[in-house]
Design an enzyme around this catalytic site. Structure first.
Site, PDB file in Angstrom:
ATOM      1  N   HIS A 233      -1.503  19.257  40.030  1.00  0.00           N
ATOM      2  CA  HIS A 233      -0.613  20.426  39.716  1.00  0.00           C
ATOM      3  C   HIS A 233      -1.018  22.012  39.423  1.00  0.00           C
ATOM      4  CE1 HIS A 233      -2.119  19.430  35.648  1.00  0.00           C
ATOM      5  NE2 HIS A 233      -2.027  20.570  35.443  1.00  0.00           N
ATOM      6  N   ASP A 234      -2.472  21.719  39.281  1.00  0.00           N
ATOM      7  CA  ASP A 234      -3.199  23.171  38.978  1.00  0.00           C
ATOM      8  C   ASP A 234      -3.843  23.564  40.287  1.00  0.00           C
ATOM      9  OD1 ASP A 234      -2.045  24.212  36.815  1.00  0.00           O
ATOM     10  OD2 ASP A 234      -3.393  23.253  35.398  1.00  0.00           O
ATOM     11  N   LYS A 237      -5.197  26.734  40.942  1.00  0.00           N
ATOM     12  CA  LYS A 237      -6.045  27.744  40.175  1.00  0.00           C
ATOM     13  C   LYS A 237      -7.424  27.912  41.012  1.00  0.00           C
ATOM     14  CE  LYS A 237      -4.582  26.540  35.406  1.00  0.00           C
ATOM     15  NZ  LYS A 237      -5.123  25.822  34.130  1.00  0.00           N
ATOM     16  N   HIS A 262      -0.914  30.777  40.213  1.00  0.00           N
ATOM     17  CA  HIS A 262      -1.307  29.604  40.741  1.00  0.00           C
ATOM     18  C   HIS A 262      -0.328  28.521  40.999  1.00  0.00           C
ATOM     19  CE1 HIS A 262      -0.410  27.963  36.576  1.00  0.00           C
ATOM     20  NE2 HIS A 262      -0.592  26.896  37.004  1.00  0.00           N
ATOM     21  N   HIS A 288       5.844  23.324  37.661  1.00  0.00           N
ATOM     22  CA  HIS A 288       5.327  22.899  36.281  1.00  0.00           C
ATOM     23  C   HIS A 288       5.669  23.615  35.182  1.00  0.00           C
ATOM     24  CE1 HIS A 288       1.439  24.136  37.765  1.00  0.00           C
ATOM     25  NE2 HIS A 288       1.174  23.928  36.590  1.00  0.00           N
ATOM     26  N   HIS A 289       5.527  24.962  35.354  1.00  0.00           N
ATOM     27  CA  HIS A 289       5.716  25.883  34.541  1.00  0.00           C
ATOM     28  C   HIS A 289       7.121  26.674  34.222  1.00  0.00           C
ATOM     29  CE1 HIS A 289       1.549  25.993  33.058  1.00  0.00           C
ATOM     30  NE2 HIS A 289       1.066  26.190  34.393  1.00  0.00           N
ATOM     31  N   ASP A 317       1.397  18.130  30.622  1.00  0.00           N
ATOM     32  CA  ASP A 317       0.512  19.246  30.871  1.00  0.00           C
ATOM     33  C   ASP A 317       0.211  20.364  29.519  1.00  0.00           C
ATOM     34  OD1 ASP A 317      -1.252  21.214  32.052  1.00  0.00           O
ATOM     35  OD2 ASP A 317       0.383  22.654  32.323  1.00  0.00           O
TER      36      ASP A 317
HETATM   37  P1  C2E Z   1      -3.573  25.343  30.498  1.00  0.00           P
HETATM   38  O1  C2E Z   1      -4.373  25.448  29.895  1.00  0.00           O
HETATM   39  O2  C2E Z   1      -3.503  23.863  31.263  1.00  0.00           O
HETATM   40  O3  C2E Z   1      -2.131  25.236  29.817  1.00  0.00           O
HETATM   41  C1  C2E Z   1      -0.902  24.820  30.227  1.00  0.00           C
HETATM   42  C2  C2E Z   1       0.196  25.140  29.360  1.00  0.00           C
HETATM   43  O4  C2E Z   1      -0.003  24.626  27.907  1.00  0.00           O
HETATM   44  C3  C2E Z   1       0.378  26.623  29.177  1.00  0.00           C
HETATM   45  O5  C2E Z   1       0.882  27.145  30.200  1.00  0.00           O
HETATM   46  C4  C2E Z   1       1.242  26.617  27.819  1.00  0.00           C
HETATM   47  O6  C2E Z   1       2.394  26.358  28.185  1.00  0.00           O
HETATM   48  C5  C2E Z   1       0.841  25.583  26.919  1.00  0.00           C
HETATM   49  N1  C2E Z   1      -0.294  26.161  26.256  1.00  0.00           N
HETATM   50  C6  C2E Z   1      -1.478  25.952  26.172  1.00  0.00           C
HETATM   51  N2  C2E Z   1      -2.358  26.642  25.105  1.00  0.00           N
HETATM   52  C7  C2E Z   1      -1.120  27.136  24.205  1.00  0.00           C
HETATM   53  C8  C2E Z   1      -1.027  27.679  22.989  1.00  0.00           C
HETATM   54  O7  C2E Z   1      -1.899  27.828  22.534  1.00  0.00           O
HETATM   55  N3  C2E Z   1       0.339  27.815  22.419  1.00  0.00           N
HETATM   56  C9  C2E Z   1       1.386  27.365  23.192  1.00  0.00           C
HETATM   57  N4  C2E Z   1       2.618  27.624  22.451  1.00  0.00           N
HETATM   58  N5  C2E Z   1       1.225  26.955  24.106  1.00  0.00           N
HETATM   59  C10 C2E Z   1       0.139  26.730  24.987  1.00  0.00           C
HETATM   60  P2  C2E Z   1       1.003  28.853  30.402  1.00  0.00           P
HETATM   61  O8  C2E Z   1       0.946  29.523  29.113  1.00  0.00           O
HETATM   62  O9  C2E Z   1       1.886  29.125  31.594  1.00  0.00           O
HETATM   63  O10 C2E Z   1      -0.697  29.039  30.771  1.00  0.00           O
HETATM   64  C11 C2E Z   1      -1.021  28.388  32.346  1.00  0.00           C
HETATM   65  C12 C2E Z   1      -2.493  28.586  32.469  1.00  0.00           C
HETATM   66  O11 C2E Z   1      -2.969  29.841  32.278  1.00  0.00           O
HETATM   67  C13 C2E Z   1      -3.247  27.752  31.326  1.00  0.00           C
HETATM   68  O12 C2E Z   1      -3.168  26.335  31.672  1.00  0.00           O
HETATM   69  C14 C2E Z   1      -4.540  28.442  31.080  1.00  0.00           C
HETATM   70  O13 C2E Z   1      -5.373  28.084  32.288  1.00  0.00           O
HETATM   71  C15 C2E Z   1      -4.259  29.764  31.533  1.00  0.00           C
HETATM   72  N6  C2E Z   1      -4.015  30.339  30.247  1.00  0.00           N
HETATM   73  C16 C2E Z   1      -2.841  30.558  29.312  1.00  0.00           C
HETATM   74  N7  C2E Z   1      -3.221  31.513  28.563  1.00  0.00           N
HETATM   75  C17 C2E Z   1      -4.357  31.770  28.254  1.00  0.00           C
HETATM   76  C18 C2E Z   1      -5.336  32.457  27.525  1.00  0.00           C
HETATM   77  O14 C2E Z   1      -4.841  33.293  26.434  1.00  0.00           O
HETATM   78  N8  C2E Z   1      -6.516  32.675  28.015  1.00  0.00           N
HETATM   79  C19 C2E Z   1      -7.029  32.138  28.928  1.00  0.00           C
HETATM   80  N9  C2E Z   1      -8.411  32.242  29.333  1.00  0.00           N
HETATM   81  N10 C2E Z   1      -6.315  31.475  29.918  1.00  0.00           N
HETATM   82  C20 C2E Z   1      -5.247  31.174  29.543  1.00  0.00           C
HETATM   83 FE    FE Z   2      -2.680  22.250  33.788  1.00  0.00          FE
HETATM   84 FE    FE Z   3      -0.479  25.002  35.478  1.00  0.00          FE
END
Ligand code: C2E
Ligand code: FE
Ligand code: FE
Ligand code: SIN
Ligand code: SIN
Length: 380
Positions: A233-234, A237, A262, A288-289, A317
């Site tokens: 799914h990712d 990235k 991504h 998936h988002h 996810d």
């Molecule tokens: P991921 O780390 O696999 O996170 C997938 C999804 O989990 C996120 O999609 C979000 O819907 C949820 N999620 C993750 N952490 C949190 C959180 O602390 N609070 C809430 N409410 N939901 C959370 P999203 O937001 O579209 O992010 C996609 C990807 O972008 C993430 O995949 C990660 O790789 C990156 N990402 C998102 N926010 C940050 C960030 O603040 N810092 C960094 N370095 N990467 C981020």
């Molecule tokens: Fe993921």
């Molecule tokens: Fe993703």
């Protein structure tokens, strides 16, 4: 002594009936464990033995292994031990009236189990090109005179010849399947492991998806497809710059916009293959988002306009992202994770799928534990 030695040998008609009843079952079976058990049962019935085991030689030639029941751990023994080992080594069948009168016999197992091994017959199994790949072992003849005959040896030989060909193609099939699965997981991990996660993320997502699929009542074929496609799914990235992917803190709005690409990157790469697994993975990558209420990305699809697999992976996810450390956040306590899912039912998540997660939370937590990350500290 073995009691109940009151059976009789099969008539020619009974042998044929037995072969005809087993052939379709064996031909339709691709699972090696179940094949081993089926063939052992066939062998046992054919030669009227008390027990029959089909041993397979490991790839490195060091071990003989078998299964006695599906799902039960395999039994292993060194390939240079016992009669099965000898038959494999010499390529010759062995037929013995009483194992206790033979110095090669190892009585230890009998001493442990209280079983009395007496008559024994072992027949090597060969591959199509004549290489020994294992052995059939029959123990204790159940007829009154208690010994295996030349006729039994022929019957076991017949079964062994047939088994060899069938097992060889089943093993080849398994080899291709496992290779495919490994390649897919590696591809998924390649994208993930540039961030601090170890790559277990994709394995966990596959397992959560399978569990959600099961409770949704999906077919086994769809669950298998989902399990193979979801780890990718990712994959998109790989195109995300390190400065964003590995950023220890929160992303700026601009960085988040780059991050969101991504989904489209993944779809583009994965849809290059016309194969069903990759086509499905491409659909998952691009969906998936998305969120149930239409506020997700990239398209803002809502409700059932979001393909089912995308809705399932969204739940899996996010559950995984919240339940584990990420480079940008610590793992949340499970109560907080559950609370978020409760609040987001019908908003972020398909309410039915999110509810399944909440209803079966301990099972999801268990998967998270089994495939937990073991962090390698330091620069990544
Ligand atoms: P991921 O780390 O696999 O996170 C997938 C999804 O989990 C996120 O999609 C979000 O819907 C949820 N999620 C993750 N952490 C949190 C959180 O602390 N609070 C809430 N409410 N939901 C959370 P999203 O937001 O579209 O992010 C996609 C990807 O972008 C993430 O995949 C990660 O790789 C990156 N990402 C998102 N926010 C940050 C960030 O603040 N810092 C960094 N370095 N990467 C981020
Ligand atoms: Fe993921
Ligand atoms: Fe993703
Ligand atoms: C092998 O070692 O080749 C057999 C595989 C297994 O142990 O399941
Ligand atoms: C599929 O992509 O093969 C099915 C997923 C869905 O139902 O949307």
């Amino acid at each position: 002594m073995v009691d109940l030695q009151m059976k009789r040998d099969l008539t020619t008609q009974e042998v044929l009936d037995l072969l005809f009843s087993y052939t379709p079952k064996i031909a339709g079976e691709k699972d090696i464990d179940r094949l081993l058990i089926l063939m052992a049962n066939l062998g046992r019935e054919l030669v009227v033995a008390d027990r029959c085991t089909l041993w397979l030689l490991s790839n490195d030639g060091q071990t003989l292994w078998t299964r006695v029941a599906h799902g039960v751990p395999e039994i292993r023994m060194p390939a240079d031990k016992g009669f099965a080992g000898e038959a494999v080594r010499t390529g010759e069948p062995i037929i013995i009236k009483d194992a206790y009168e033979d110095s090669r016999f190892n009585r230890e197992i009998d001493l442990e189990t209280g079983y009395r091994t007496q008559a024994m017959m072992v027949m090597p199994i060969r591959t199509n090109d004549g290489r020994v790949m294992g052995a059939f072992q029959a123990i204790n003849k159940m007829t009154p005179d208690g010994g295996f005959t030349q006729k039994d040896l022929e019957h076991l030989n017949l079964t062994a010849t047939y088994s060899g060909k069938t097992l060889e193609s089943a093993m080849l099939y398994e080899e291709v399947e496992v290779t495919q699965r490994d390649a897919i997981y590696m591809l998924g991990e390649l994208a993930e492991s540039r961030s601090r996660e170890t790559g277990n993320h994709v394995k966990r997502v596959a397992e959560y998806c399978a569990l959600l699929g099961k409770y949704l009542g999906l077919s086994v074929a769809d669950i298998d497809l989902l399990k193979l496609a979801s780890p990718m799914h990712d994959a998109g990235k790989v195109a995300t710059p390190d400065a964003i992917l590995k950023k220890p803190g929160r992303l700026t709005e601009e960085e988040m916009e780059t991050m969101k690409l991504h989904t489209e990157e993944g779809r583009m790469v994965l849809s290059r293959s016309v194969k069903r697994i990759f086509q499905t993975a491409a659909e998952i990558a691009i969906t998936h988002h998305e969120k149930w209420n239409g506020k997700g990305y990239p398209k803002g699809l809502a409700g059932e306009d979001i393909p089912l697999f995308g809705r399932i992976v969204a739940v899996a996810d996010v559950f995984d992202a919240l339940s584990n450390d990420r480079c940008y956040k610590k793992a949340w306590p499970i109560e907080k994770v559950a609370q978020l899912f409760q609040e987001e039912l019908g908003l972020h998540f398909d309410p039915k799928i999110g509810q399944i997660l909440l209803d079966h939370l301990p099972e999801f937590v268990q998967i998270n534990f089994i495939f937990r990350d073991t962090f390698v500290e330091g620069p990544h």
